[in-house]
Each structure stands twice: as structure tokens, then as C-alpha cells.
Motif scaffolding. Sequence first.
Motif, mmCIF file in Angstrom:
data_model
loop_
_atom_site.group_PDB
_atom_site.id
_atom_site.type_symbol
_atom_site.label_atom_id
_atom_site.label_comp_id
_atom_site.label_asym_id
_atom_site.label_seq_id
_atom_site.Cartn_x
_atom_site.Cartn_y
_atom_site.Cartn_z
ATOM 1 N N LEU A 48 0.903 -1.162 -0.125
ATOM 2 C CA LEU A 48 0.087 0.033 0.017
ATOM 3 C C LEU A 48 0.607 1.348 -0.024
ATOM 4 N N GLY A 49 2.008 1.072 0.204
ATOM 5 C CA GLY A 49 2.969 2.368 0.068
ATOM 6 C C GLY A 49 2.579 3.280 1.293
ATOM 7 N N ASP A 50 2.399 2.646 2.499
ATOM 8 C CA ASP A 50 2.174 3.676 3.907
ATOM 9 C C ASP A 50 2.585 2.888 4.933
ATOM 10 N N GLU A 51 2.903 3.617 5.925
ATOM 11 C CA GLU A 51 3.114 2.971 7.045
ATOM 12 C C GLU A 51 2.119 2.228 7.902
ATOM 13 N N LEU A 52 0.956 2.687 7.849
ATOM 14 C CA LEU A 52 -0.362 2.044 8.342
ATOM 15 C C LEU A 52 -0.341 2.397 9.801
ATOM 16 N N PHE A 53 0.594 1.859 10.318
ATOM 17 C CA PHE A 53 0.655 1.807 11.989
ATOM 18 C C PHE A 53 1.892 2.321 12.531
ATOM 19 N N LEU A 54 1.969 3.253 13.260
ATOM 20 C CA LEU A 54 3.128 3.734 14.139
ATOM 21 C C LEU A 54 3.230 3.369 15.421
ATOM 22 N N ARG A 55 4.592 2.998 15.935
ATOM 23 C CA ARG A 55 4.568 2.329 17.237
ATOM 24 C C ARG A 55 4.590 3.780 18.195
ATOM 25 N N THR A 56 4.011 3.784 18.958
ATOM 26 C CA THR A 56 4.068 4.770 20.123
ATOM 27 C C THR A 56 3.817 4.200 21.591
#
Length: 310
Positions: A48-56
Motif C-alpha cells: 500500500l505504500g504507507d506505514e499504516l501503524f506507528l509504534r508509540t
Amino acid sequence: MNLKDVDLNLLVVFNELHKHGRVSSAAQSLGISQPGVSNALNRLRKLLGDELFLRTSRGMVPTPYAESLAQPIGDALAALHGTLNARARFDPARSERAFVIGVNDVGETYFLPRLMRALDGAAPGVTIRTVRTTSIDVRDEMERGRMDLAMGFLPGLQSGFFQRKLFSQPYVCIFRRDHPLARSGVSARQFRAAEHVAIVSEGTGHGVVDEVIAQAGIERRLRLTVPHFIAVGPVLQATDMIAVVPQRFADCACGPFGLATAPCPVKIPESVINVFWHARNHREPANQWLRQVVVEQFADQDGRVSLPAA
């Protein structure tokens, strides 16, 4: 993008990550390893060319693009699940299904004793977990599939959800049984003169009480304000204060706390108590069964299903 290039399992992992917000929880829900979830996420990121979920520190937070995909993917998977399991039957007598129901503290007091008694015979292995509708985003929880039903006076769910009316109820004044008002009733003058307990039940429609009383030009002597109903019984039992509460809460509280009721001198619209469910669960057999149990136990005869509003 051609659908033949998309592995449906990746979308299942995406849906669980969005629902739970943690790799470990998604892995447990799916019955696979955490590296398996991470590997699927990496494949989907490339596709999809996107990070989708970022770890926080709060877990895996969806990107704006992932948030835009979440509802369509969730609905599509729910539709597929419903289609593929159209012939599946739910056997309450054998099930160990865990349901999540959203209610406020009034709902817990009124609904749970009778509901659990009904489940004792029909579904001894079924468990119920309640979450307070006053402390969570009910719409979000139901859209993510983390809540099966919500019950109560919830005007914020009038749009986008199936609902069925259970009953309407008036508001009444409530006070200790040996209160002077128990003999005389509550006039408008006595209502103004009395010291009141006010309940601020955020996330529900009960705020209409304060609005209507203010519109009537009555300034109450507010001695105590609480965020929920559960403290009202013990407080009224020990003081000369009064409160305005829904009739069925009063029915539950009068006996245990030695209280009495009288009609409210201010005309307050009745609260309409509904059971709500998301479209994703509309045809799910277990959800249908639980809804039917709720309706059989609590609905007045005029209750009808309302379709989601646009």
C-alpha cells in the motif's frame, strides 16, 4: 491495484491491529505469533505504500491513510464472514461466547440481575463483560467490533446504528422514606427550597434534566453533584436532599436504601431506552440471539427495530 495481488489474510491482520492497537493482542486474537503479525504488516506496508501503524507509547497508532481504510475493510470482512457463515447456528446451551455490553451504572443496576438470571438456564457457559458508556467512545468501540451491544439513553447513537426501543420512562423525585416530602408530595415551591443531588451522567441523554429545569426558570439548590447514579441511594438515605432520577432507577433504589418517590413538578420528557448494535453484527447469529434475549426480558410491546440513519 488488482485484487488478485492482495492476500486476504493481510486485511484480516490489518483489521485486528486496528481493533486492538497492539501487535501482541492482535497475535493472540488471530492465534499466530507476534513475528507473524509484524511480517504481515510489513508486507501490507509495501503493498500500500504507507506505514499504516506507528509504534508509540500508547501502542500501534493508525496513520490517516490506515484510518480511512479501517471502516471499509472492517465492513467488507464482516460481510464476507456473514456470507460464509450464513448457515452457522449459535447454540447458547453449549457456547462459551464472551459478550461485551455497554451500559451506564443505571443500566448495570436495572438490566444485569434479570439478564444474568435469564442466561443461567439458557446459556450457562456464556459470559458478559460490561463497559461504562459514560467513560468510553461508544461509537468507536462498536465500529471496531469491541462491543456487541449498547443499552441506554444514548442520543449520540441515533445515526448509523441499528436500534430497538425497549421502553420509555418518566423522571421522578426521590428522597428518603421518612422525608417530610414523603407525606406531602413535591410542589414547585418545595422543589426550589430543597437541597438537591445532581447527576452529571456524561455520554448519555440524562443531561436533559438540568436543561429542562433551567428552561423552566427554576434554580435548584445544588448541594452535591456526582458523575454517576450509583452514589445517589446512600446519599439520599443519610440526608434530607432530593434528586431527579429515571423511574426504573428509582424502582431499584427505593427498597435497598429506604427511599420514596413523588412526581416531579417540572415536566421533563421521558427518556427512551434502546438497545443498539452495529451493522457489522446485524446478521451475526450470536449477536442476534443476545438481542432477542434482551428484547424478551425488557422490551415493551411497541418496540420496533430502526434502521441505521444516513
